[in-house]
Design a protein around this motif. Structure first.
Motif, PDB file in Angstrom:
ATOM      1  N   SER A 139       0.481  -1.588  -0.197  1.00  0.00           N
ATOM      2  CA  SER A 139      -0.013  -0.156   0.147  1.00  0.00           C
ATOM      3  C   SER A 139       1.179   1.243   0.421  1.00  0.00           C
ATOM      4  CB  SER A 139      -0.993   0.030   0.998  1.00  0.00           C
ATOM      5  OG  SER A 139       0.159  -0.342   2.455  1.00  0.00           O
ATOM      6  N   LEU A 140       2.100   0.913   0.331  1.00  0.00           N
ATOM      7  CA  LEU A 140       2.929   2.306   0.909  1.00  0.00           C
ATOM      8  C   LEU A 140       3.223   2.728  -0.947  1.00  0.00           C
ATOM      9  CD1 LEU A 140       5.164   1.197   3.320  1.00  0.00           C
ATOM     10  CD2 LEU A 140       3.410   2.436   3.787  1.00  0.00           C
ATOM     11  N   ASN A 141       3.346   1.914  -1.327  1.00  0.00           N
ATOM     12  CA  ASN A 141       3.590   2.288  -3.424  1.00  0.00           C
ATOM     13  C   ASN A 141       5.011   2.507  -3.372  1.00  0.00           C
ATOM     14  OD1 ASN A 141       1.357   1.982  -4.265  1.00  0.00           O
ATOM     15  ND2 ASN A 141       0.367   4.344  -3.847  1.00  0.00           N
ATOM     16  N   LEU A 142       6.299   1.684  -2.955  1.00  0.00           N
ATOM     17  CA  LEU A 142       7.744   1.710  -3.286  1.00  0.00           C
ATOM     18  C   LEU A 142       8.576   1.446  -4.339  1.00  0.00           C
ATOM     19  CD1 LEU A 142       8.581   0.827   0.372  1.00  0.00           C
ATOM     20  CD2 LEU A 142       7.653   3.190   0.113  1.00  0.00           C
ATOM     21  N   SER A 143       9.632   1.698  -4.169  1.00  0.00           N
ATOM     22  CA  SER A 143      10.275   1.597  -5.579  1.00  0.00           C
ATOM     23  C   SER A 143      10.862  -0.142  -4.963  1.00  0.00           C
ATOM     24  CB  SER A 143      11.485   2.196  -5.490  1.00  0.00           C
ATOM     25  OG  SER A 143      12.438   2.044  -4.503  1.00  0.00           O
TER      26      SER A 143
END
Length: 417
Positions: A139-143
């Motif tokens: 849910s954090l949409n990190l790389s």
């Protein structure tokens, strides 16, 4: 008993082990394979019992084996039903987001993710704890590179959190049920296990510099959901207190708590004809329970032919602390459930300190490779970037954290036990 039977049973055990290791390659559920081999092993033992004395010994061995499995199964069924209900109602997810700020540095968030995974996995099974933690990461949409760091910490933290509580890890529960450690002994393991998690999170957070924005999710929680969450916490506390004060088996405490959950749901009107509360039992990971059943049947049959004596020999040729450390490394390749079951069935003689060290080693050692634990397999199935090779990049940091945690257990046992 014919001479070929021990060799056949050992070959079947190795075949079961291969099925576990190569599950992702052969695409056959490991529970199906080990259950078949475990049941067949005992069928062969009975079929080739040459005389009434041997038959009686096999019968006695099976009854002992089934009794151990039943105690483990019923405990896990009760605990997993609680978690299945709370997870389905969104209470766990709601609590997570309630504690998280809207903006936080990625470095701090990585440590917080490790702490959450650690705490939650001590209450729930590793699979559920991993699924919830991975959902948070995604849910954090990190790389991709950052997601790998978060996933690595989560896998290690989930396995570490379970070692100090019988509700958190099956191998911990098995060692406890065998009478090798007490609940109060196990609680002491939380300090070295937490130290290892914080060390790993710190090492992997050095390169993180950005700030993460967290999208909060709100769930409407009914009074019955909060009541059942309270019953779950009280059941855990009652299990610890009851075992310490009155030596009440944990399975009895959890079955009592489960029955109270059903009655409370009925009183609140949650148990209806269209949505019966008993349906939550069907939502637990039954393939996991069947896997444990098959593994314990296989190991029980190996005990009958005295094939586990080699484990005792290993502990005779090196210090127990070194052998336990090695067992932790092996659990990254060999599933820790059969490994622990084999050690317990071999009846290795060790001190309390050494049994605690083994509990930590087999519980956390599986984190060294992504295929070494259920948490790793689940995380790998949910995160595309997480592969055997990408996880292996963090092996040095993982083995440092594992070794520091293991050393801390030995020091703890030396000064406190």
């Amino acid at each position: 008993m014919p001479d070929f039977l021990p060799y056949l049973l050992i070959a079947m055990a190795f075949l079961g082990l291969l099925a576990v290791v190569l599950e992702e390659v052969i695409h056959v559920n490991k529970a199906q394979v080990v259950l078949f081999l475990g049941a067949l092993s005992w069928v062969l033992l009975f079929a080739f019992s040459s005389d009434s004395h041997t038959h009686a010994l096999v019968q006695e061995g099976l009854q002992e084996n089934i009794g151990e499995i039943a105690s483990l199964w019923l405990f896990l069924l009760a605990a997993m039903t609680f978690v299945a209900y709370l997870n389905k109602k969104g209470l766990i997810e709601s609590l997570i987001y309630r504690f998280l700020p809207k903006q936080v540095s990625e470095r701090k968030l990585l440590i917080m993710a490790g702490l959450f995974s650690f705490v939650f996995s001590s209450l729930a099974d590793n699979i559920t704890a991993t699924l919830i933690s991975v959902a948070l990461i995604l849910s954090l949409n990190l790389s991709a590179a950052k997601t790998l760091r978060f996933a690595t910490v989560v896998v290690f933290a989930v396995n570490s959190g379970g070692v100090a509580m019988i509700t958190g890890d099956v191998t911990t529960l098995m060692i406890f049920l065998a009478g090798k450690v007490s609940i109060t002994n196990l609680l002491l393991l939380s300090l070295p296990a937490l130290t290892a998690v914080l060390l790993l999170a710190t090492m992997l957070s050095w390169s993180l510099r950005d700030t993460a924005v967290i999208q909060h999710k709100e769930n409407d929680l009914a009074n019955v959901d909060l009541a059942i969450a309270g019953i779950f916490i009280l059941t855990i506390l009652a299990t610890i207190a009851g075992n310490v004060m009155f030596d009440i088996p944990p399975v009895l405490s959890f079955l009592t708590g489960l029955s109270v959950m059903f009655l409370v749901a009925r009183a609140y009107g949650e148990d209806t004809e269209n949505h019966p509360i008993l349906n939550y039992i069907r939502q637990i990971e039954f393939d996991t329970l069947l896997f444990f059943l098959g593994i314990l049947l296989i190991v029980g049959s190996l005990k009958e032919i005295h094939a586990l004596d080699s484990f005792v020999a290993l502990y005779q040729h090196m210090p127990a602390w070194a052998a336990n450390y090695l067992m932790g490394l092996l659990s990254a390749v060999i599933d820790n459930v059969p490994l622990t079951a084999a050690l317990l069935k071999a009846d290795v003689t060790m001190s309390l300190q050494e049994w605690m060290a083994l509990t930590y080693a087999v519980g956390v050692g599986g984190s060294l490779l992504i295929i070494g634990s259920a948490a790793g397999i689940v995380a790998m199935s949910k995160i595309d970037e997480l592969t055997f090779g990408s996880y292996l990049k963090f092996f040095v940091a993982l083995i440092i954290a594992y070794s520091v945690g293991y050393g801390s257990v030995l020091l703890l046992g030396h000064y406190l036990l």
